[in-house]
Design an enzyme around this catalytic site. Structure first.
Site, PDB file in Angstrom:
ATOM      1  N   VAL A 185       2.576  18.276   8.207  1.00 23.87           N
ATOM      2  CA  VAL A 185       3.253  18.110   6.911  1.00 23.87           C
ATOM      3  C   VAL A 185       4.197  19.292   6.665  1.00 23.87           C
ATOM      4  O   VAL A 185       4.480  19.653   5.532  1.00 23.87           O
ATOM      5  CB  VAL A 185       2.243  17.955   5.735  1.00 23.87           C
ATOM      6  CG1 VAL A 185       1.528  16.622   5.821  1.00 23.87           C
ATOM      7  CG2 VAL A 185       1.243  19.098   5.694  1.00 23.87           C
ATOM      8  N   ASP A 186       4.686  19.890   7.763  1.00 22.16           N
ATOM      9  CA  ASP A 186       5.552  21.070   7.642  1.00 22.16           C
ATOM     10  C   ASP A 186       6.819  20.790   6.843  1.00 22.16           C
ATOM     11  O   ASP A 186       7.331  21.672   6.146  1.00 22.16           O
ATOM     12  CB  ASP A 186       5.902  21.605   9.046  1.00 22.16           C
ATOM     13  CG  ASP A 186       6.533  20.549   9.926  1.00 22.16           C
ATOM     14  OD1 ASP A 186       5.950  19.438  10.033  1.00 22.16           O
ATOM     15  OD2 ASP A 186       7.603  20.793  10.501  1.00 22.16           O
ATOM     16  N   ARG A 235      -8.404  -0.858   4.686  1.00 23.41           N
ATOM     17  CA  ARG A 235      -7.558   0.171   4.075  1.00 23.41           C
ATOM     18  C   ARG A 235      -6.215  -0.405   3.660  1.00 23.41           C
ATOM     19  O   ARG A 235      -5.594   0.098   2.722  1.00 23.41           O
ATOM     20  CB  ARG A 235      -7.292   1.305   5.073  1.00 23.41           C
ATOM     21  CG  ARG A 235      -8.505   2.136   5.383  1.00 23.41           C
ATOM     22  CD  ARG A 235      -8.112   3.288   6.248  1.00 23.41           C
ATOM     23  NE  ARG A 235      -7.028   4.034   5.629  1.00 23.41           N
ATOM     24  CZ  ARG A 235      -6.300   4.964   6.238  1.00 23.41           C
ATOM     25  NH1 ARG A 235      -6.554   5.268   7.484  1.00 23.41           N
ATOM     26  NH2 ARG A 235      -5.337   5.580   5.613  1.00 23.41           N
ATOM     27  N   LYS A 276       0.843  -1.209   0.000  1.00 23.05           N
ATOM     28  CA  LYS A 276       0.000   0.000   0.000  1.00 23.05           C
ATOM     29  C   LYS A 276       0.869   1.247   0.000  1.00 23.05           C
ATOM     30  O   LYS A 276       0.642   2.175  -0.780  1.00 23.05           O
ATOM     31  CB  LYS A 276      -0.879  -0.008   1.253  1.00 23.05           C
ATOM     32  CG  LYS A 276      -1.564   1.322   1.524  1.00 23.05           C
ATOM     33  CD  LYS A 276      -2.441   1.272   2.758  1.00 23.05           C
ATOM     34  CE  LYS A 276      -1.758   1.619   4.047  1.00 23.05           C
ATOM     35  NZ  LYS A 276      -1.400   3.036   4.231  1.00 23.05           N
ATOM     36  N   ASN A 277       1.882   1.256   0.870  1.00 23.90           N
ATOM     37  CA  ASN A 277       2.675   2.480   1.039  1.00 23.90           C
ATOM     38  C   ASN A 277       3.633   2.750  -0.116  1.00 23.90           C
ATOM     39  O   ASN A 277       4.245   3.815  -0.176  1.00 23.90           O
ATOM     40  CB  ASN A 277       3.442   2.443   2.365  1.00 23.90           C
ATOM     41  CG  ASN A 277       2.517   2.666   3.551  1.00 23.90           C
ATOM     42  OD1 ASN A 277       1.330   2.938   3.374  1.00 23.90           O
ATOM     43  ND2 ASN A 277       3.059   2.547   4.751  1.00 23.90           N
ATOM     44  N   ARG A 298      -4.619  10.382   4.471  1.00 22.25           N
ATOM     45  CA  ARG A 298      -3.582  11.416   4.568  1.00 22.25           C
ATOM     46  C   ARG A 298      -2.622  11.391   3.381  1.00 22.25           C
ATOM     47  O   ARG A 298      -2.057  12.411   3.011  1.00 22.25           O
ATOM     48  CB  ARG A 298      -2.766  11.202   5.850  1.00 22.25           C
ATOM     49  CG  ARG A 298      -3.546  11.288   7.126  1.00 22.25           C
ATOM     50  CD  ARG A 298      -2.624  10.982   8.276  1.00 22.25           C
ATOM     51  NE  ARG A 298      -1.368  11.703   8.098  1.00 22.25           N
ATOM     52  CZ  ARG A 298      -1.189  12.961   8.437  1.00 22.25           C
ATOM     53  NH1 ARG A 298      -2.134  13.630   9.012  1.00 22.25           N
ATOM     54  NH2 ARG A 298      -0.033  13.545   8.214  1.00 22.25           N
ATOM     55  N   ILE A 357       7.903   7.016  17.094  1.00 24.29           N
ATOM     56  CA  ILE A 357       7.554   7.754  15.871  1.00 24.29           C
ATOM     57  C   ILE A 357       6.249   8.539  16.037  1.00 24.29           C
ATOM     58  O   ILE A 357       6.170   9.705  15.669  1.00 24.29           O
ATOM     59  CB  ILE A 357       7.421   6.796  14.656  1.00 24.29           C
ATOM     60  CG1 ILE A 357       8.640   5.871  14.542  1.00 24.29           C
ATOM     61  CG2 ILE A 357       7.177   7.576  13.369  1.00 24.29           C
ATOM     62  CD1 ILE A 357       9.916   6.509  14.082  1.00 24.29           C
ATOM     63  N   CYS A 368      -4.543  12.792  13.103  1.00 21.30           N
ATOM     64  CA  CYS A 368      -5.263  11.543  12.896  1.00 21.30           C
ATOM     65  C   CYS A 368      -5.186  10.749  14.176  1.00 21.30           C
ATOM     66  O   CYS A 368      -4.590  11.190  15.159  1.00 21.30           O
ATOM     67  CB  CYS A 368      -4.702  10.763  11.712  1.00 21.30           C
ATOM     68  SG  CYS A 368      -3.174   9.924  12.060  1.00 21.30           S
ATOM     69  N   ASP A 375       4.938   0.538  12.076  1.00 21.55           N
ATOM     70  CA  ASP A 375       3.765  -0.147  11.521  1.00 21.55           C
ATOM     71  C   ASP A 375       3.685  -1.622  11.936  1.00 21.55           C
ATOM     72  O   ASP A 375       2.712  -2.301  11.593  1.00 21.55           O
ATOM     73  CB  ASP A 375       3.765  -0.044   9.980  1.00 21.55           C
ATOM     74  CG  ASP A 375       3.291   1.321   9.506  1.00 21.55           C
ATOM     75  OD1 ASP A 375       2.835   2.128  10.344  1.00 21.55           O
ATOM     76  OD2 ASP A 375       3.374   1.588   8.291  1.00 21.55           O
ATOM     77  N   ARG A 382       0.749  14.427  13.302  1.00 21.90           N
ATOM     78  CA  ARG A 382       1.212  14.203  11.931  1.00 21.90           C
ATOM     79  C   ARG A 382       1.179  15.442  11.027  1.00 21.90           C
ATOM     80  O   ARG A 382       0.453  15.483  10.036  1.00 21.90           O
ATOM     81  CB  ARG A 382       0.412  13.064  11.283  1.00 21.90           C
ATOM     82  CG  ARG A 382       0.559  11.772  12.041  1.00 21.90           C
ATOM     83  CD  ARG A 382      -0.155  10.636  11.393  1.00 21.90           C
ATOM     84  NE  ARG A 382       0.594  10.028  10.303  1.00 21.90           N
ATOM     85  CZ  ARG A 382       0.182   8.953   9.664  1.00 21.90           C
ATOM     86  NH1 ARG A 382      -0.951   8.389   9.965  1.00 21.90           N
ATOM     87  NH2 ARG A 382       0.921   8.446   8.699  1.00 21.90           N
TER      88      ARG A 382
HETATM   89  C1  UD1 Z   1       4.407   6.769   6.533  1.00 25.17           C
HETATM   90  C2  UD1 Z   1       3.547   5.558   6.296  1.00 25.17           C
HETATM   91  C3  UD1 Z   1       2.991   5.030   7.616  1.00 25.17           C
HETATM   92  C4  UD1 Z   1       4.133   4.834   8.615  1.00 25.17           C
HETATM   93  C5  UD1 Z   1       5.014   6.061   8.717  1.00 25.17           C
HETATM   94  C6  UD1 Z   1       6.252   5.828   9.578  1.00 25.17           C
HETATM   95  C7  UD1 Z   1       2.657   5.948   4.074  1.00 25.17           C
HETATM   96  C8  UD1 Z   1       1.472   6.268   3.231  1.00 25.17           C
HETATM   97  N1  UD1 Z   1       2.464   5.909   5.392  1.00 25.17           N
HETATM   98  O1  UD1 Z   1       3.558   7.782   7.082  1.00 25.17           O
HETATM   99  O2  UD1 Z   1       2.329   3.803   7.364  1.00 25.17           O
HETATM  100  O3  UD1 Z   1       3.573   4.545   9.879  1.00 25.17           O
HETATM  101  O4  UD1 Z   1       5.462   6.452   7.424  1.00 25.17           O
HETATM  102  O5  UD1 Z   1       6.986   4.761   9.089  1.00 25.17           O
HETATM  103  O6  UD1 Z   1       3.736   5.677   3.574  1.00 25.17           O
HETATM  104  N2  UD1 Z   1       6.454  14.585  10.713  1.00 25.17           N
HETATM  105  C9  UD1 Z   1       6.467  15.943  10.960  1.00 25.17           C
HETATM  106  N3  UD1 Z   1       6.408  16.807   9.887  1.00 25.17           N
HETATM  107  C10 UD1 Z   1       6.304  16.388   8.603  1.00 25.17           C
HETATM  108  C11 UD1 Z   1       6.299  14.992   8.356  1.00 25.17           C
HETATM  109  C12 UD1 Z   1       6.377  14.119   9.433  1.00 25.17           C
HETATM  110  O7  UD1 Z   1       6.541  16.376  12.116  1.00 25.17           O
HETATM  111  O8  UD1 Z   1       6.233  17.215   7.704  1.00 25.17           O
HETATM  112  C13 UD1 Z   1       6.557  13.619  11.846  1.00 25.17           C
HETATM  113  C14 UD1 Z   1       5.295  12.777  12.007  1.00 25.17           C
HETATM  114  O9  UD1 Z   1       4.313  13.443  12.787  1.00 25.17           O
HETATM  115  C15 UD1 Z   1       5.853  11.540  12.669  1.00 25.17           C
HETATM  116  C16 UD1 Z   1       7.243  11.391  12.041  1.00 25.17           C
HETATM  117  O10 UD1 Z   1       7.556  12.672  11.535  1.00 25.17           O
HETATM  118  O11 UD1 Z   1       5.996  11.735  14.057  1.00 25.17           O
HETATM  119  C17 UD1 Z   1       7.319  10.377  10.919  1.00 25.17           C
HETATM  120  O12 UD1 Z   1       6.238  10.571  10.037  1.00 25.17           O
HETATM  121  P1  UD1 Z   1       6.290  10.191   8.489  1.00 25.17           P
HETATM  122  O13 UD1 Z   1       7.458   9.328   8.199  1.00 25.17           O
HETATM  123  O14 UD1 Z   1       6.136  11.441   7.695  1.00 25.17           O
HETATM  124  O15 UD1 Z   1       4.960   9.341   8.344  1.00 25.17           O
HETATM  125  P2  UD1 Z   1       4.056   9.286   7.068  1.00 25.17           P
HETATM  126  O16 UD1 Z   1       4.916   9.512   5.877  1.00 25.17           O
HETATM  127  O17 UD1 Z   1       2.849  10.133   7.256  1.00 25.17           O
END
Ligand code: UD1
Length: 417
Positions: free
Chosen positions: A123-124, A396, A22-23, A92, A326, A116, A304, A121
Site C-alpha cells: 500500500v506504498d 465474500r 462489493k468494490n 484488505r 496485475i 495475500c 477480476d 499487494r
Molecule cells: C482492487 C480491487 C480488486 C481488483 C484490483 C485490480 C477493491 C476492494 N479491490 O484491489 O478486486 O482485483 O483492484 O483491479 O476494489 N500496488 C502497489 N502499491 C500500492 C497499491 C497497489 O504496488 O500502493 C500494486 C498491487 O500490488 C497490484 C497493482 O498495484 O499489483 C494494482 O493493485 P490495486 O489496483 O491497488 O488493487 P486493489 O485496489 O488492492
C-alpha cells in the site's frame, strides 16, 4: 466449513438481477467517516466483506442501521480511529479507512494489510500520496500511523494504476485545503461511483473515470443518499456461466458499458451478447472458441474476470493464452481446474489453455474470491458432480450465488457441515 455441491452439464437459462458492487460499496461505506451527518446507501450487497466493513466502522463508533439493501451510517460521534489487524487481515479493503480518518480527524492507526493469496499487494502508493498531502506517516509494529493538521492539496502521481489507492487519496483530498490533482488515476467504474457519492456529499471532483482527477477541497461534507452501482464482476461471472453451459441468460439492473472489454471477449469466443440500457443477454450455441486475454486496468480486461474466463477456455475449441499482468500469483485456480480435466501450462505470467471437449466433476478447493467463481463455472460445465470447498471465499463477493444459479436452472446445493 461450507461447500457447494454442483451437478454439472445443465444449460443455464433465465433471468437474474445484478447485485450492488462489493468494490464500490467498500470505499463508499468508508466515505461515511468524512461527515458527521447521515450517509444513506441503497443497493448495498449482503456480503461477508460488507459485514466485516460495517463491523470495523461500528468498532470506531459509527452508528449503522441496516434495512434490506439500505444502510444508514452516521460518524457523528467517533470513539476510535484505529483499524485493528483482526479486521485488516480478513479484508484488505480496511485500508480504505486510512485517508478519510486522517482527513476528518487528523489521525489514524490502520494495520498494514500484508500480502495475500494473489500477491504481495503493498500500500506504498496510498502512503506516498497521503504524505504528499501533508500527513506524517510512519510504520509502527505493523501499523500505519498517520497524523496531520488540515491536509493540503497537492499534485500526486501514482507509480502504477491502483484502484483502492486512487479511492483512498480521493477521500483524503476532498477535505484538504486547495486543489489536488491525482495523475495516473484508476478509471474503474467503482472509482467513478465513489466520486459520485462524494459529490453528493458536497465534494468538488472532476475527471473521475479519466487518468487525471481534480479535487477542490472543501471545509466539510454533509449527509447524502446514494445507490451503489451494479457489480460488473458479478454480472460478468454469470455471463461466463451462461457461455460455458451454452445457455441463454439475461442479467438486469446492470451497466453494460462497464463490461465492454468482457463483452468483446465473450463475442470473440462465439457468444451472442445483446445489451439494453440496464440489461445484458448472452446466448451461446456450440462450443466456445479459444481466445487471447491480457489483464490490464480499466477500461481493459479486468484481472477480476481472468479466472472465470479460464474456466471457459478450459472447454474451448483451440488453445487460449491468458496473461495476468496485475497480480503476480493469480493462477491458483489452475491446479484445481486441472483436477477437473483441464489442460493448462503456465509459462511465466501466461497460462496456455488447451481446450478439452469436456471437464469432469471433481472435489476442488477455492483459494480466493475469483478463483472460487472460476471453479463454480467449470463445475457447471463439467459432467457429473463437483464439490467446491472453502465457500467463504465465494461468500465474500457473491450475494446469494447458489440462489441465483438455481433460478437459472443449475443443480446447486450448499452443504453446511
Ligand atoms: C482492487 C480491487 C480488486 C481488483 C484490483 C485490480 C477493491 C476492494 N479491490 O484491489 O478486486 O482485483 O483492484 O483491479 O476494489 N500496488 C502497489 N502499491 C500500492 C497499491 C497497489 O504496488 O500502493 C500494486 C498491487 O500490488 C497490484 C497493482 O498495484 O499489483 C494494482 O493493485 P490495486 O489496483 O491497488 O488493487 P486493489 O485496489 O488492492
Amino acid at each position: 466449513m461450507q461447500k457447494l455441491k454442483i451437478r454439472g452439464g445443465r444449460r443455464l437459462v433465465g433471468e437474474i438481477r445484478a447485485s450492488g458492487a462489493k468494490n464500490a460499496a467498500l470505499p463508499i461505506l468508508c466515505a461515511s467517516l468524512l461527515t458527521a451527518q447521515d450517509l444513506r446507501l441503497t443497493n448495498v450487497p449482503d456480503l461477508a466483506d460488507v459485514r466485516t466493513m460495517l463491523k470495523l466502522l461500528e468498532g470506531m463508533g459509527v452508528k449503522v442501521v441496516r434495512e434490506g439493501d439500505a444502510v444508514v451510517l452516521n460518524a457523528g460521534a467517533l470513539t476510535s480511529t484505529v483499524a485493528p489487524y483482526e479486521f485488516v487481515k480478513t479484508m484488505r479493503a480496511s485500508i480504505l479507512t486510512l485517508c478519510p480518518l486522517v482527513a476528518r480527524f487528523g489521525s489514524a492507526r490502520v494495520s498494514l494489510p500484508g500480502g495475500c493469496a494473489i500477491g504481495a499487494r503493498p500500500v506504498d502508493q496510498h502512503i506516498k500520496g497521503l504524505r504528499a498531502l501533508g500527513a506524517t506517516v510512519e510504520i509502527d509494529h505493523g501499523y500505519v500511523d498517520a497524523t496531520a493538521g488540515r491536509l493540503k492539496g497537492a499534485r500526486i502521481f501514482t507509480d502504477m494504476v491502483t484502484v483502492t489507492g486512487t479511492e483512498n487519496l480521493m477521500m483524503a483530498a476532498v477535505l484538504a485545503e486547495g486543489k489536488t490533482i491525482i495523475e495516473n488515476a484508476a478509471r474503474e467504474p467503482e472509482v467513478v461511483d465513489l466520486a459520485e457519492c462524494l459529490s453528493r456529499m458536497g465534494a468538488r471532483i472532476t475527471g473521475a473515470g479519466s487518468p487525471t482527477i481534480e479535487i477542490e477541497g472543501v471545509e466539510s461534507l454533509h449527509g447524502a443518499e446514494h445507490a451503489i452501482v451494479a457489480d460488473r464482476i458479478e454480472v460478468g461471472s454469470y455471463l461466463c456461466a451462461a457461455a460455458v453451459t451454452q445457455g441463454d441468460v439475461i442479467v438486469t439492473g446492470c451497466v453494460p458499458h462497464d463490461l465492454e472489454a468482457v463483452t468483446m471477449k465473450l463475442r470473440e469466443m462465439g457468444a451472442e451478447v445483446v445489451t439494453g440500457e440496464d440489461w445484458m443477454r448472452l446466448r451461446m450455441t456450440g462450443r466456445p472458441k479459444a481466445v487471447k486475454i491480457r489483464t490490464v486496468p480499466h477500461p481493459g480486461f479486468p484481472t477480476d474476470m481472468q479466472a472465470q474466463f479460464m474456466a471457459i477456455a478450459a472447454v474451448a475449441d483451440g488453445v487460449s493464452e491468458i496473461t495476468e499482468t496485475i497480480f503476480e500469483n493469480r493462477f491458483m485456480h489452475v491446479p484445481e481446474l486441472e483436477r477437473m480435466g483441464a489442460h493448462i501450462r503456465i509459462n511465466g505470467n501466461t497460462a496456455v489453455v488447451s481446450g478439452v471437449e469436456e471437464l469432469e466433476g471433481a472435489s476442488v478447493m477455492a483459494t480466493d474470491l475469483r478463483a472460487s467463481a472460476s471453479l463454480v463455472i467449470a463445475a457447471l460445465a463439467a459432467q457429473g458432480e463437483s464439490t467446491v470447498d472453502r465457500l467463504y471465499h465465494l461468500d465474500r463477493g457473491y450475494e446469494r450465488m447458489e440462489e441465483k444459479l438455481r433460478a437459472l436452472g443449475a443443480d446447486v446445493e450448499r452443504i453446511r457441515s
